[in-house]
Design a protein around this motif. Structure first.
Motif, PDB file in Angstrom:
ATOM      1  N   HIS A 182       0.938  -1.226   0.125  1.00 40.71           N
ATOM      2  CA  HIS A 182      -0.074   0.190   0.018  1.00 40.71           C
ATOM      3  C   HIS A 182       0.763   1.157  -0.168  1.00 40.71           C
ATOM      4  O   HIS A 182       0.479   2.191  -0.756  1.00 40.71           O
ATOM      5  N   LEU A 183       1.908   1.151   0.708  1.00 38.79           N
ATOM      6  CA  LEU A 183       2.773   2.342   0.645  1.00 38.79           C
ATOM      7  C   LEU A 183       3.421   2.780  -0.403  1.00 38.79           C
ATOM      8  O   LEU A 183       3.601   4.000  -0.778  1.00 38.79           O
ATOM      9  N   LEU A 184       3.738   1.757  -1.192  1.00 39.61           N
ATOM     10  CA  LEU A 184       4.210   2.066  -2.683  1.00 39.61           C
ATOM     11  C   LEU A 184       3.525   3.218  -3.596  1.00 39.61           C
ATOM     12  O   LEU A 184       3.858   3.572  -4.344  1.00 39.61           O
ATOM     13  N   THR A 185       1.974   2.992  -3.327  1.00 46.03           N
ATOM     14  CA  THR A 185       1.047   3.877  -3.951  1.00 46.03           C
ATOM     15  C   THR A 185       0.511   4.656  -3.349  1.00 46.03           C
ATOM     16  O   THR A 185      -0.588   5.400  -3.940  1.00 46.03           O
ATOM     17  N   CYS A 186       0.694   4.857  -2.144  1.00 40.56           N
ATOM     18  CA  CYS A 186       0.159   6.002  -1.245  1.00 40.56           C
ATOM     19  C   CYS A 186       0.636   7.374  -1.791  1.00 40.56           C
ATOM     20  O   CYS A 186       1.635   7.775  -1.567  1.00 40.56           O
ATOM     21  N   LYS A 187      -0.394   8.146  -2.188  1.00 35.90           N
ATOM     22  CA  LYS A 187      -0.164   9.626  -2.462  1.00 35.90           C
ATOM     23  C   LYS A 187       0.261  10.517  -1.580  1.00 35.90           C
ATOM     24  O   LYS A 187       1.051  11.692  -1.883  1.00 35.90           O
ATOM     25  N   GLU A 188       0.369  10.101  -0.382  1.00 38.63           N
ATOM     26  CA  GLU A 188       0.525  11.204   0.749  1.00 38.63           C
ATOM     27  C   GLU A 188       2.264  10.752   0.991  1.00 38.63           C
ATOM     28  O   GLU A 188       2.934  11.640   1.845  1.00 38.63           O
ATOM     29  N   PHE A 189       2.784   9.948   0.321  1.00 37.02           N
ATOM     30  CA  PHE A 189       4.428   9.612   0.517  1.00 37.02           C
ATOM     31  C   PHE A 189       5.007   9.969  -0.821  1.00 37.02           C
ATOM     32  O   PHE A 189       4.447   9.520  -1.862  1.00 37.02           O
ATOM     33  N   ASP A 190       6.090  10.230  -0.643  1.00 40.18           N
ATOM     34  CA  ASP A 190       7.232  10.572  -1.882  1.00 40.18           C
ATOM     35  C   ASP A 190       7.225   9.445  -2.346  1.00 40.18           C
ATOM     36  O   ASP A 190       7.779   8.498  -1.934  1.00 40.18           O
ATOM     37  N   PRO A 191       7.229   8.918  -3.735  1.00 39.13           N
ATOM     38  CA  PRO A 191       7.599   7.660  -4.161  1.00 39.13           C
ATOM     39  C   PRO A 191       8.965   7.279  -4.080  1.00 39.13           C
ATOM     40  O   PRO A 191       9.101   5.853  -3.941  1.00 39.13           O
ATOM     41  N   LYS A 192       9.787   8.145  -4.402  1.00 37.69           N
ATOM     42  CA  LYS A 192      11.440   7.546  -4.239  1.00 37.69           C
ATOM     43  C   LYS A 192      11.513   7.322  -2.592  1.00 37.69           C
ATOM     44  O   LYS A 192      12.074   6.199  -2.472  1.00 37.69           O
ATOM     45  N   PHE A 193      11.169   7.785  -1.903  1.00 34.94           N
ATOM     46  CA  PHE A 193      11.136   7.756  -0.362  1.00 34.94           C
ATOM     47  C   PHE A 193      10.452   6.218  -0.028  1.00 34.94           C
ATOM     48  O   PHE A 193      11.042   5.409   0.680  1.00 34.94           O
ATOM     49  N   ALA A 194       9.164   6.169  -0.471  1.00 30.91           N
ATOM     50  CA  ALA A 194       8.467   4.895  -0.358  1.00 30.91           C
ATOM     51  C   ALA A 194       9.451   3.657  -0.807  1.00 30.91           C
ATOM     52  O   ALA A 194       9.413   2.548  -0.367  1.00 30.91           O
ATOM     53  N   GLN A 195       9.725   3.888  -2.121  1.00 31.51           N
ATOM     54  CA  GLN A 195      10.614   2.487  -2.639  1.00 31.51           C
ATOM     55  C   GLN A 195      11.722   2.213  -1.934  1.00 31.51           C
ATOM     56  O   GLN A 195      11.992   1.261  -1.691  1.00 31.51           O
ATOM     57  N   THR A 196      12.665   3.379  -1.336  1.00 34.38           N
ATOM     58  CA  THR A 196      13.548   3.162  -0.654  1.00 34.38           C
ATOM     59  C   THR A 196      13.332   2.434   0.677  1.00 34.38           C
ATOM     60  O   THR A 196      14.041   1.448   0.996  1.00 34.38           O
TER      61      THR A 196
END
Length: 375
Positions: A182-196
């Motif tokens: 879910h975190l990987l597609t959550c709009k409230e988080f920066d995508p690069k940060f989420a992937q890391t």
């Protein structure tokens, strides 16, 4: 320093600072304050900070620490200007205030509505605490999103406050795979940060489960305590999945010695974080089983035909500290069941609690369950 050439010094203050300034002047001559209430002492503290009277700031900080703290007064302390919060003289009060807040609100589910209405400074202290009592880290992740959505109507504002102030306090390695997805597609988080952080969490979960705890201290010293486990109601697991030659997963569970002791003395039941495999939901359960320490694999929401092999292993402290398989069995079902428990293993309680018990390594009891989809 114009005042060095003047016979009279002129101080410009706001009306609200007058009482605090008079108290400050008295302190500079007597080393005492007449102010005794938290609001009055805070007024003096702010003026002392403005005019850089460190001795008075230290005195005010000590007075405030000795007064009875409440969630309301602590929130006032935490919302003081950064110049005050970062001042060396004020640090002991900052630490005491954060500890009070973290202890008072440590049961996040009990105070959910109240915490959702708190300002940012209070929320930061609560979710940063190692002693936060939650079912799992999923609860913290969900709470951060819920609070941000309640406080900020615009997504861009939510993302900014989460990424700059709150994201660093979430313990990503202890989120379940479902929440990490879910975190990987959550709009409230920066995508690069989420992937890391997701890659980091998956790597952590795939590590050898009995790697020494120095992993946290020595290898990753500056990651905002992301690898520090909280006081979860559901015990964290490490899970590794494979798709070939058959769908297969390996689940590791570690239980502390004192937690194992409480199973027998208080009769509590300890459950792992639920995990998904083959379209089914599972969790591990440890409890007192007659006069033994018992472990069960629980199947939840089983639907239709389902078959899998399961193997259970324990890691012994002697002689090689490696996992030893205890048995391998099969489970097959053609009729759906709501909940079904499979008995895995029982150890005589006397063997568990003996001082040189072979079941504990560094005070941890290490368990492993492997599931293989046979359909």
């Amino acid at each position: 320093m114009r005042e060095s050439k003047q016979s009279h010094a002129i101080l410009r203050i706001n009306d609200t600072e007058e009482a605090g300034l008079m108290e400050l002047l008295k302190f500079m001559y007597s080393n005492k304050l007449e102010a005794t209430t938290a609001p009055a002492v805070l007024d003096v503290l702010m003026v002392a900070d403005k005019f850089d009277v460190v001795s008075c700031m230290r005195y005010c900080s000590r007075l405030l620490r000795n007064l009875t703290m409440t969630p309301e007064t602590v929130l006032v302390y935490l919302n003081l200007p950064s110049t005050v919060l970062m001042a060396e003289a004020f640090k002991p009060l900052t630490i005491a205030a954060k500890q009070f807040y973290a202890v008072h609100f440590k049961d996040i589910t009990k105070f959910r509505d109240e915490i959702l209405s708190l300002p940012l400074a209070g929320v930061e202290v609560i979710i940063a605490s190692d002693d936060l009592q939650v079912m799992s880290e999923n609860t913290v992740y969900g709470f951060v999103l819920q609070w941000a959505r309640a406080q900020y109507s615009k997504r861009v504002d939510r993302r900014k406050i989460i990424m700059t102030r709150l994201a660093k306090f979430i313990r990503y390695p202890y989120l379940t795979h479902r929440i990490l997805t879910h975190l990987l597609t959550c709009k409230e988080f920066d995508p690069k940060f989420a992937q890391t952080v997701v890659a980091e969490a998956i790597s952590f979960k795939a590590e050898v489960p009995y790697k020494p705890q120095t992993y946290i201290r020595d290898e990753k010293p500056n990651l905002d305590r992301r690898f520090v486990e909280r006081a979860y109601t559901y015990r964290p697991i490490k899970m590794v999945e494979f798709q070939q030659p058959r769908p297969h997963c390996v689940v590791y569970l570690e239980l502390k010695r004192d937690l194992c002791a409480s199973l027998f003395t208080s009769g509590v039941v300890v459950c792992s974080v639920p995990f998904n495999f083959g379209g089914q939901l599972f969790y591990l359960k440890a409890q007192r089983y007659m006069d033994d320490f018992g472990l069960f694999l629980v199947i939840v929401e089983e639907a239709g035909a389902f078959a899998f092999d399961y193997e259970f292993a324990i890691r012994y402290s002697k002689p090689t500290q490696e996992f030893v398989s205890k048995f391998k069995r099969s489970y097959r079902s053609t009729v759906g069941k709501a909940v079904w428990s499979l008995f895995l293993f029982a150890i005589p309680w006397t063997h568990v609690i003996e001082e040189d018990s072979v079941y504990f390594i560094d005070d941890f009891y290490h368990l492993r369950v492997e599931l293989t989809d046979m359909l």
